[in-house]
Design a protein around this motif. Structure first.
Motif, PDB file in Angstrom:
ATOM      1  N   UNK A  41       0.827  -1.210   0.000  1.00  0.00           N
ATOM      2  CA  UNK A  41       0.000   0.000   0.000  1.00  0.00           C
ATOM      3  C   UNK A  41       0.856   1.251   0.000  1.00  0.00           C
ATOM      4  N   UNK A  42       1.887   1.281   0.848  1.00  0.00           N
ATOM      5  CA  UNK A  42       2.774   2.445   0.909  1.00  0.00           C
ATOM      6  C   UNK A  42       3.561   2.587  -0.389  1.00  0.00           C
ATOM      7  N   UNK A  43       4.014   1.474  -0.935  1.00  0.00           N
ATOM      8  CA  UNK A  43       4.733   1.525  -2.216  1.00  0.00           C
ATOM      9  C   UNK A  43       3.855   2.155  -3.282  1.00  0.00           C
ATOM     10  N   UNK A  44       2.591   1.781  -3.303  1.00  0.00           N
ATOM     11  CA  UNK A  44       1.660   2.331  -4.289  1.00  0.00           C
ATOM     12  C   UNK A  44       1.470   3.831  -4.097  1.00  0.00           C
ATOM     13  N   UNK A  45       1.447   4.280  -2.838  1.00  0.00           N
ATOM     14  CA  UNK A  45       1.288   5.707  -2.551  1.00  0.00           C
ATOM     15  C   UNK A  45       2.534   6.485  -2.970  1.00  0.00           C
ATOM     16  N   UNK A  46       3.709   5.933  -2.666  1.00  0.00           N
ATOM     17  CA  UNK A  46       4.956   6.611  -3.015  1.00  0.00           C
ATOM     18  C   UNK A  46       5.235   6.572  -4.518  1.00  0.00           C
ATOM     19  N   UNK A  47       4.596   5.645  -5.203  1.00  0.00           N
ATOM     20  CA  UNK A  47       4.717   5.584  -6.659  1.00  0.00           C
ATOM     21  C   UNK A  47       3.772   6.625  -7.254  1.00  0.00           C
ATOM     22  N   UNK A  48       4.175   7.872  -7.177  1.00  0.00           N
ATOM     23  CA  UNK A  48       3.293   8.985  -7.534  1.00  0.00           C
ATOM     24  C   UNK A  48       2.897   8.946  -9.008  1.00  0.00           C
ATOM     25  N   UNK A  49       3.823   8.589  -9.889  1.00  0.00           N
ATOM     26  CA  UNK A  49       3.492   8.580 -11.311  1.00  0.00           C
ATOM     27  C   UNK A  49       2.842   7.269 -11.766  1.00  0.00           C
ATOM     28  N   UNK A  50       2.646   6.350 -10.817  1.00  0.00           N
ATOM     29  CA  UNK A  50       1.914   5.093 -11.051  1.00  0.00           C
ATOM     30  C   UNK A  50       2.471   4.249 -12.210  1.00  0.00           C
ATOM     31  N   UNK A  51       3.792   4.148 -12.259  1.00  0.00           N
ATOM     32  CA  UNK A  51       4.399   3.291 -13.268  1.00  0.00           C
ATOM     33  C   UNK A  51       4.823   1.947 -12.682  1.00  0.00           C
ATOM     34  N   UNK A  52       4.447   1.690 -11.421  1.00  0.00           N
ATOM     35  CA  UNK A  52       4.775   0.422 -10.782  1.00  0.00           C
ATOM     36  C   UNK A  52       6.114   0.398 -10.088  1.00  0.00           C
ATOM     37  N   UNK A  53       6.861   1.507 -10.161  1.00  0.00           N
ATOM     38  CA  UNK A  53       8.190   1.607  -9.562  1.00  0.00           C
ATOM     39  C   UNK A  53       8.318   2.901  -8.790  1.00  0.00           C
ATOM     40  N   UNK A  54       9.124   2.875  -7.725  1.00  0.00           N
ATOM     41  CA  UNK A  54       9.419   4.103  -6.983  1.00  0.00           C
ATOM     42  C   UNK A  54      10.783   4.615  -7.436  1.00  0.00           C
ATOM     43  N   UNK A  55      10.843   5.887  -7.732  1.00  0.00           N
ATOM     44  CA  UNK A  55      12.103   6.535  -8.094  1.00  0.00           C
ATOM     45  C   UNK A  55      12.301   7.743  -7.182  1.00  0.00           C
ATOM     46  N   UNK A  56      13.473   8.334  -7.248  1.00  0.00           N
ATOM     47  CA  UNK A  56      13.712   9.546  -6.458  1.00  0.00           C
ATOM     48  C   UNK A  56      12.772  10.664  -6.898  1.00  0.00           C
ATOM     49  N   UNK A  57      12.445  10.688  -8.175  1.00  0.00           N
ATOM     50  CA  UNK A  57      11.512  11.692  -8.671  1.00  0.00           C
ATOM     51  C   UNK A  57      10.143  11.546  -8.012  1.00  0.00           C
ATOM     52  N   UNK A  58       9.719  10.302  -7.756  1.00  0.00           N
ATOM     53  CA  UNK A  58       8.466  10.072  -7.034  1.00  0.00           C
ATOM     54  C   UNK A  58       8.547  10.650  -5.622  1.00  0.00           C
ATOM     55  N   UNK A  59       9.688  10.462  -4.978  1.00  0.00           N
ATOM     56  CA  UNK A  59       9.881  11.001  -3.630  1.00  0.00           C
ATOM     57  C   UNK A  59       9.733  12.514  -3.631  1.00  0.00           C
ATOM     58  N   UNK A  60      10.340  13.161  -4.609  1.00  0.00           N
ATOM     59  CA  UNK A  60      10.270  14.619  -4.693  1.00  0.00           C
ATOM     60  C   UNK A  60       8.838  15.078  -4.969  1.00  0.00           C
ATOM     61  N   UNK A  61       8.157  14.397  -5.871  1.00  0.00           N
ATOM     62  CA  UNK A  61       6.766  14.738  -6.174  1.00  0.00           C
ATOM     63  C   UNK A  61       5.884  14.554  -4.938  1.00  0.00           C
ATOM     64  N   UNK A  62       6.151  13.501  -4.189  1.00  0.00           N
ATOM     65  CA  UNK A  62       5.403  13.240  -2.954  1.00  0.00           C
ATOM     66  C   UNK A  62       5.594  14.399  -1.978  1.00  0.00           C
ATOM     67  N   UNK A  63       6.824  14.831  -1.789  1.00  0.00           N
ATOM     68  CA  UNK A  63       7.104  15.941  -0.872  1.00  0.00           C
ATOM     69  C   UNK A  63       6.477  17.243  -1.371  1.00  0.00           C
ATOM     70  N   UNK A  64       6.525  17.464  -2.683  1.00  0.00           N
ATOM     71  CA  UNK A  64       5.986  18.709  -3.240  1.00  0.00           C
ATOM     72  C   UNK A  64       4.478  18.822  -3.023  1.00  0.00           C
ATOM     73  N   UNK A  65       3.783  17.696  -3.034  1.00  0.00           N
ATOM     74  CA  UNK A  65       2.338  17.741  -2.781  1.00  0.00           C
ATOM     75  C   UNK A  65       2.040  18.355  -1.421  1.00  0.00           C
ATOM     76  N   UNK A  66       2.810  17.959  -0.421  1.00  0.00           N
ATOM     77  CA  UNK A  66       2.578  18.482   0.929  1.00  0.00           C
ATOM     78  C   UNK A  66       3.077  19.918   1.064  1.00  0.00           C
ATOM     79  N   UNK A  67       4.195  20.212   0.465  1.00  0.00           N
ATOM     80  CA  UNK A  67       4.731  21.574   0.564  1.00  0.00           C
ATOM     81  C   UNK A  67       3.839  22.574  -0.171  1.00  0.00           C
ATOM     82  N   UNK A  68       3.180  22.119  -1.247  1.00  0.00           N
ATOM     83  CA  UNK A  68       2.338  23.020  -2.041  1.00  0.00           C
ATOM     84  C   UNK A  68       1.096  23.491  -1.283  1.00  0.00           C
ATOM     85  N   UNK A  69       0.771  22.819  -0.173  1.00  0.00           N
ATOM     86  CA  UNK A  69      -0.362  23.268   0.643  1.00  0.00           C
ATOM     87  C   UNK A  69      -0.073  24.622   1.264  1.00  0.00           C
ATOM     88  N   UNK A  70       1.200  24.953   1.417  1.00  0.00           N
ATOM     89  CA  UNK A  70       1.598  26.263   1.912  1.00  0.00           C
ATOM     90  C   UNK A  70       1.570  26.429   3.412  1.00  0.00           C
TER      91      UNK A  70
END
Length: 276
Positions: free
Chosen positions: A110-139
């Motif tokens: 379940x967590x792997x699926x959440x961290x796989x932001x681009x939903x390609x079945x794999x987690x990359x560092x880019x997914x990690x950054x996108x994950x963090x940006x979602x929370x930071x964008x709340x301001x």
């Protein structure tokens, strides 16, 4: 004449014994000659050099035991012993043992699926950054908190999965295996949840130190989940029914999700519905 014959006989006997000795020495198998090796000295310490065959056997045995983890750099056998001896001592978690249940594996998927932001079945560092940006964008994070959050996300990736490389991917099975080892190692397990306080602060819109069901919906929105799932999950994990979660409660639930294998724990709802 008699004396000459005696001398000749003695000489023949001596020559026979000498020849026998030479034959016996030269007929010794070569491997037996290696028993006596030249001592080697290092400073004040001297020792017998290893036999070539011994070195081969030792090398082969070492190769068999050196099964290194891709990320942790310890022999697999030693790492297993280390994990067992350093199992979690926290009273609010259950990171113990070497085997994991299918329930725990579902949670990690379940967590792997959440961290796989681009939903390609794999987690990359880019997914990690996108994950963090979602929370930071709340301001809702301060500039300092946002920088700290990014640094922790980056550090977590580097420590657990190595190089920041667009071709460095983490499959589902690799994530399960790595999380299993991390959670069984007292010195590493905080990697799994040290960024949880920043998720809380990011959705604590009014900075009250508590999050309501409405703010919890922001949390699920950043996870890519809808409001209905957020409302159901919040109703379950808000055990005392006061309509809010403190940062301590939030972090404890997040930690417990990773560690416990007790299906009765409400923390199983923390990251939304479990996938198969």
């Amino acid at each position: 004449m008699a004396l000459s014959i005696v001398r000749l006989g003695l000489r023949s006997v001596i020559n026979f014994e000498r020849n026998a000795a030479v034959i016996s020495v030269t007929s010794v198998p070569k491997q037996l000659k290696l028993i006596h090796t030249k001592p080697a000295c290092n400073g004040s310490v001297c020792y017998l050099a290893d036999l070539p065959r011994d070195r081969e056997l030792r090398s082969d045995r070492g190769s068999a035991l050196r099964r290194y983890s891709k990320h942790h750099g310890r022999p697999e056998e030693d790492r297993r012993k280390q994990s067992d001896s350093d199992s979690d001592s926290d009273t609010d978690t259950e990171c113990k043992g070497y085997d994991r249940t299918e329930f725990w594996r579902r949670k990690m998927r379940t967590v792997h699926n959440i961290l796989d932001v681009d939903k390609d079945g794999l987690i990359s560092f880019n997914d990690f950054i996108l994950f963090a940006e979602r929370f930071k964008s709340l301001g809702h994070l301060t500039n300092q908190q946002a920088e700290e959050f990014t640094s922790i996300i980056k550090l977590t990736w580097e420590e657990q999965w190595g190089a920041i490389d667009p071709y460095n991917f983490v499959t589902v099975e690799q994530y399960l295996e790595d999380m299993h080892h991390v959670l069984n190692d007292k010195s590493q397990k905080k990697r799994a949840y040290r960024w949880l306080p920043y998720l809380f602060k990011a959705v604590d819109k009014d900075k009250s130190g508590f999050i309501s069901v409405h703010e919890f919906k922001l949390f699920f929105k950043c996870l890519g989940l809808d409001n209905e799932k957020a409302a159901v999950a919040f109703a379950v994990i808000d055990v005392n029914g006061d309509g809010k979660l403190s940062q301590k409660e939030f972090v404890k639930l997040g930690k417990e999700f990773f560690c416990t294998e007790d299906e009765k724990k409400v923390s199983k709802m923390f990251w939304g519905p479990l996938i198969h």
